[in-house]
Structure formats: structure tokens, C-alpha cells
Write an enzyme that holds these catalytic residues in place. Structure first.
Site, PDB file in Angstrom:
ATOM      1  CG  ASP A  86      53.639  42.293  27.734  1.00  0.00           C
ATOM      2  OD1 ASP A  86      53.065  41.455  27.594  1.00  0.00           O
ATOM      3  OD2 ASP A  86      53.290  43.460  27.733  1.00  0.00           O
ATOM      4  CD  GLU A 156      47.209  42.310  28.222  1.00  0.00           C
ATOM      5  OE1 GLU A 156      46.183  42.572  28.368  1.00  0.00           O
ATOM      6  OE2 GLU A 156      48.076  42.777  29.227  1.00  0.00           O
TER       7      GLU A 156
HETATM    8  N1  BES Z   1      45.608  39.878  32.597  1.00  0.00           N
HETATM    9  C1  BES Z   1      45.293  41.243  32.619  1.00  0.00           C
HETATM   10  C2  BES Z   1      43.815  41.380  32.571  1.00  0.00           C
HETATM   11  C3  BES Z   1      42.980  40.888  33.535  1.00  0.00           C
HETATM   12  C4  BES Z   1      43.376  40.632  34.929  1.00  0.00           C
HETATM   13  C5  BES Z   1      41.854  40.605  33.404  1.00  0.00           C
HETATM   14  C6  BES Z   1      42.694  39.947  35.920  1.00  0.00           C
HETATM   15  C7  BES Z   1      40.784  40.019  34.346  1.00  0.00           C
HETATM   16  C8  BES Z   1      41.374  39.714  35.559  1.00  0.00           C
HETATM   17  C9  BES Z   1      46.063  42.062  31.612  1.00  0.00           C
HETATM   18  O1  BES Z   1      47.532  41.580  31.501  1.00  0.00           O
HETATM   19  C10 BES Z   1      46.071  43.447  31.925  1.00  0.00           C
HETATM   20  O2  BES Z   1      46.576  43.826  32.961  1.00  0.00           O
HETATM   21  N2  BES Z   1      45.457  44.452  31.253  1.00  0.00           N
HETATM   22  C11 BES Z   1      45.342  45.648  31.175  1.00  0.00           C
HETATM   23  C12 BES Z   1      45.224  46.368  30.185  1.00  0.00           C
HETATM   24  C13 BES Z   1      46.312  46.838  29.301  1.00  0.00           C
HETATM   25  C14 BES Z   1      45.897  47.486  28.067  1.00  0.00           C
HETATM   26  C15 BES Z   1      47.336  47.876  30.073  1.00  0.00           C
HETATM   27  C16 BES Z   1      44.579  46.230  32.160  1.00  0.00           C
HETATM   28  O3  BES Z   1      43.329  45.803  32.561  1.00  0.00           O
HETATM   29  O4  BES Z   1      44.926  47.339  32.809  1.00  0.00           O
HETATM   30 MN    MN Z   2      47.526  39.569  31.475  1.00  0.00          MN
HETATM   31 MN    MN Z   3      48.492  42.735  32.992  1.00  0.00          MN
END
Ligand code: BES
Ligand code: MN
Ligand code: MN
Length: 460
Positions: A86, A156
Site C-alpha cells: 500500500d 502499513e
Molecule cells: N517506511 C515508512 C517508515 C520509515 C520511513 C521508517 C523512513 C524509517 C525511514 C512507513 O511506511 C511509514 O511511513 N510509516 C508510517 C506509520 C504509519 C502507521 C502511518 C509513519 O512513520 O508515519
Molecule cells: Mn513504508
Molecule cells: Mn510510509
């Protein structure tokens, strides 16, 4: 042999990723529900073509999870590969130089060999697809050294709630030795790094209600509380003059790092001038007494994601709005707890709101922070793999982002994760013009088989 295979299949690897990137799999938008199914089916077909068994699109209460595995010998170790198909929404569309779901390769200063511009290119389609292609390569060249399981989810970006339930219900099927995830960033293409910590998250929506309907701002203004003013004041009170968060109890469970640990963290290459230049800001901002790396790596935050209410159309309308809203995400660090932080904010907002308005705080989603070990067999295998592929030892770093399921892998399955990501923070994740370096994509495909080999050998 690995480099040769990649060179020979380079165009096909790119073409297939482009096909995946053309599917608008935005998990948060119900209008894309069918695209999510199309995307899951695509991943399933590619896993089958690569040589996986028992490949299945598993329905959930939300978007489906794609599962597949290759068990070559139950006595050998098993790597569980996790990723997400996603993507984030693409608004505001007019800020994209090329359409978000029409992948285009363009050269940039940081990616002189070209980068793939498309929503999801770095986060996370380009990254999890490296694992599908590395697996294909190991299968075709008879070099898969251990067992592998794939679990690619579609929620995710909206909190992984149904995946949490799925892993609890599928503990036997998911039995493994380690989770391998490529969904984080490296410092730079010539400064490889491995993430060893992720922040957790508490995401809420706040609704402030004043009068029962929008009112004439001249007739009633000055005598009735304006929900936007009240909400703005409540939000502004959350940071003090040192940008320290004022919510009572907010820092109670935060682990304080030793001076040595902090010094270690600040050893990671980082240039403040480049950072500011890249973001077009004249100065950074944040909690007094902490460096930028500490502010994103080890400190909790309170961030507004959006705020709205009243009249925002063309021209002017004199109105005292009935309601004001905000979406807020708080990043949390060990040992803060997502539910507890949401409760503290709720209590704080309820306590400071004047009687002239009503406040409702809704818990949207969240996840716990994680720290991954740097002395495990899997981490060392990943560090060596990166050294082989990049010619440099990776630097351990703490990332500011969150991947909510990682804490549950540990809690529910007893599994540690390795966060071997190949994107860059400057790849515009979640922003317009998201991109992923062609170099990063191909280098990742090269690194993964080294990891499998190192991990299997060291596990014997
Ligand atoms: N891949 C990201 C998280 C990430 C990005 C970790 C860059 C380290 C470096 C992940 O897809 C993401 O965006 N997670 C969200 C959390 C989610 C619950 C909306 C975030 O961190 O905002
Ligand atoms: Mn991600
Ligand atoms: Mn992300």
C-alpha cells in the site's frame, strides 16, 4: 554471478516494478479498494513466478495480505520477509512533476544514474520488490541457501491493524528465525547504514465543537467561543519556550540515553547546512538541548498533520464556525506506550478546554517503538552483506519513522527484525515526486542474496 544476473535482467526488473507502481494502491482511500485487490493479485503472481509455494492472497477485515513461502529444508533457518504494497495518498496532485502512477526515470543531483519517480517507488514497492527479484535470482541460480517466507501487507500506511490480528492467528505458519524488512532509509548511497531503532506512534483526531451551527461572525463574534481559536490555543500550549512538550506525564517513561550512547548516535555522518539547504529552510527547529539526529532518533514529538474548519473557499465569508478539527501524530520512544500517550493527550486537552466548547479526541491508530539488536547473527549477516555490495561497513542509525508491526513481531512471534532499507530520506516519501534510485533498487537486489548466504552460514 549475482551481478551478471542483475545486468542481464535489469530492464525486466525495472519493467516489472513499473507495472507494480502503476497500480494506485492507496490504502486510506475507499475509492481504491479494488486497486488494492489488483495489487495483491499482482504480488501473488510475481511470487509464484519467482518460485514461491503456497502463495495466497489472504483476506482480512481490510485490505488483503499476500503470503508465500519456499521451504527447502525444515532444518535450515527461515527468513520472514515483510513489506507493504500500500502507498500514501497523492494529494496535492498539482505538485507532482510527473503523474504519481506513471513511473518515470529522471536524473537528480543525488541520483545521477536516474531515479524512478512514482508514489510507492521507495515506500515500499520498490523496496519489497527487491526481495521478490532477489528470491527469483536465488531460485533460478540454485543458490537459495535457507527457507524464506513472504508476508506483504496492504495496510502499513494506515496502522497495520488487521496484520496484527493475522500474525496472532498464524503463529505456526509464520514461524521463522528473523524478520527481514527493507522499508527504511540509508544515510547516502556512499554512506550505507542499517536502522536499529524506530519510533512508535500515537495518531489522534481532535474535534472541537462550539455553537450548534456556523454563525454570523459579526452578530455573534466576541460573545461565543470560536472553536478554531480554542483549538489553535490548545495546540500552541503543547510546546513550551524550549519546545519541550507540556502534556503532564508525557516524558515519564522515556529512557534517557547515557552520554556515551548519545555521542555514538551523533557520530553518524550528518551535515546541518546540507540538511537545511535540501529542505529550503533557514534554520532547524526542535527541543532545546538535543541535536537534529537526537530530535528525530531518540526524542518523542507532537506533530500536527492537518488542521481545518470554517471557511476556506475562494474570497471571504464572515462566519464563526461551529467546529474545528486537527489530525495529530505523536512519535514515541522506548518505553513510552502508544495507548498511554493517547490517554495523556486526551486528558490534557479535556482539562484545558474552556466550558464554552466540547472536545472529542479520537484514537485513530498507533504502534510501539522498537530497538533492534546490533550483535545478533542476522544483524551481522546484514552488515557484512552491505559491506560486500557497497564496499563499506554500514553505520547503525536510529530512524524517526515508524513501522507499527515490528513491535508485534517481537511481542507475538518472539522475532527480532533487521531493518535493511535502501531508500534515502531525501527520496520524498509521502511527499509529491517520491522517487527511488535505480542504483538503490539494483544494489538492494544484489545485497539480499549475500545476506541470505551470510545468515545461513552463521546460523549453522
Ligand atoms: N517506511 C515508512 C517508515 C520509515 C520511513 C521508517 C523512513 C524509517 C525511514 C512507513 O511506511 C511509514 O511511513 N510509516 C508510517 C506509520 C504509519 C502507521 C502511518 C509513519 O512513520 O508515519
Ligand atoms: Mn513504508
Ligand atoms: Mn510510509
Amino acid at each position: 554471478m549475482i551481478r551478471e544476473y542483475i545486468e542481464q535482467n535489469r530492464q525486466r526488473f525495472l519493467d516489472e516494478l513499473f507495472e507494480l507502481l502503476r497500480i494506485p494502491s492507496i490504502s486510506s482511500d475507499s475509492a481504491n479498494k479494488n486497486d488494492m485487490i489488483t495489487c495483491a493479485e499482482f504480488v501473488k503472481e510475481k511470487l509464484i513466478a519467482a518460485g514461491a509455494d503456497k502463495v495466497e492472497v489472504c483476506p482480512t477485515a481490510g485490505h488483503p495480505i499476500v503470503y508465500g513461502e519456499k521451504i527447502i529444508d525444515p532444518k535450515l533457518p527461515t527468513v520472514l520477509v515483510y513489506g507493504h504494497y500500500d502507498v500514501q495518498p497523492v494529494v496535492p496532485l498539482d505538485l507532482w512533476d510527473t503523474p504519481p502512477f506513471e513511473p518515470t526515470i529522471k536524473k537528480t543531483a543525488i541520483h545521477p544514474e536516474g531515479a524512478i519517480f512514482a508514489r510507492g517507488s521507495a515506500d515500499d514497492k520498490g523496496q519489497f520488490y527487491m526481495h521478490v527479484k532477489a528470491f527469483e535470482m536465488m531460485m533460478k541460480t540454485n543458490s537459495l541457501p535457507c527457507n524464506v517466507k513472504f508476508m506483504i501487507e496492504g495496510e502499513e500506511e494506515v496502522g497495520s491493524e488487521n496484520l496484527g490480528k493475522f500474525i496472532v492467528a498464524n503463529k505456526e505458519r509464520l514461524k521463522s528465525n528473523v524478520v527481514m524488512i527493507s522499508d527504511t532509509s540509508m544515510i547516502a548511497n556512499d554512506v550505507p547504514s542499517i536502522d536499529v531503532g524506530l519510533r512508535g506512534l500515537s495518531y489522534v483526531e481532535v474535534e472541537v465543537t462550539g455553537p450548534k451551527i456556523d454563525l454570523h461572525s459579526g452578530v455573534y463574534g466576541g460573545a461565543v467561543a470560536n472553536p478554531i481559536t480554542i483549538l489553535a490555543k490548545m495546540i500552541a500550549s503543547v510546546h513550551d519556550e524550549n519546545n519541550h512538550i507540556t502534556i503532564p506525564g508525557f516524558y515519564d517513561d522515556v529512557i534517557t540515553l547515557t552520554d556515551a550512547e548519545r555521542a555514538d548516535l551523533n557520530k553518524a555522518p550528518f551535515n546541518l547546512d546540507d540538511y537545511k539547504k535540501d529542505l529550503a529552510i533557514d534554520d532547524v527547529w526542535g527541543e532545546k538541548g538535543y541535536t537534529t539526529l537526537e530530535r528525530t532518533g531518540i526524542r518523542p514529538t507532537f506533530e500536527l498533520n492537518g488542521i481545518w474548519g470554517g471557511f476556506t473557499g475562494e474570497g471571504s465569508k464572515t462566519v464563526l464556525p461551529a467546529k474545528a478539527f486537527a489530525k495529530i501524530s505523536m512519535r514515541i520512544v522506548p518505553h513510552q506506550k502508544n495507548k498511554n500517550i493517547t490517554a495523556l493527550l486526551t486528558k490534557y486537552f479535556e482539562s484545558i478546554a474552556p466550558k464554552s466548547v466540547k472536545v472529542v479526541v479520537r484514537d485513530l491508530h498507533g504502534g510501539e517503538p522498537v530497538i533492534t539488536p546490533t550483535d545478533s547473527v542476522a544483524y551481522i549477516a546484514a552488515a557484512k552483506a552491505i559491506e560486500t555490495a557497497f564496499g563499506k561497513k554500514p553505520v547503525p542509525t536510529r530512524s524517526g519513522g515508524s513501522i507499527p508491526i515490528v513491535a508485534l513481531f517481537e511481542q507475538e512471534l518472539g522475532l527480532k527484525s533487521v531493518l535493511m532499507g535502501f531508500g534515502l530520506d531525501s527520496d520524498a516519501l509521502h511527499s509529491p515526486n517520491e522517487h527511488y534510485g535505480v542504483f538503490n533498487y539494483l544494489k538492494g537486489i544484489e545485497t539480499i542474496p549475500y545476506f541470505f548466504k551470510n545468515f545461513t552460514e552463521a546460523s549453522k
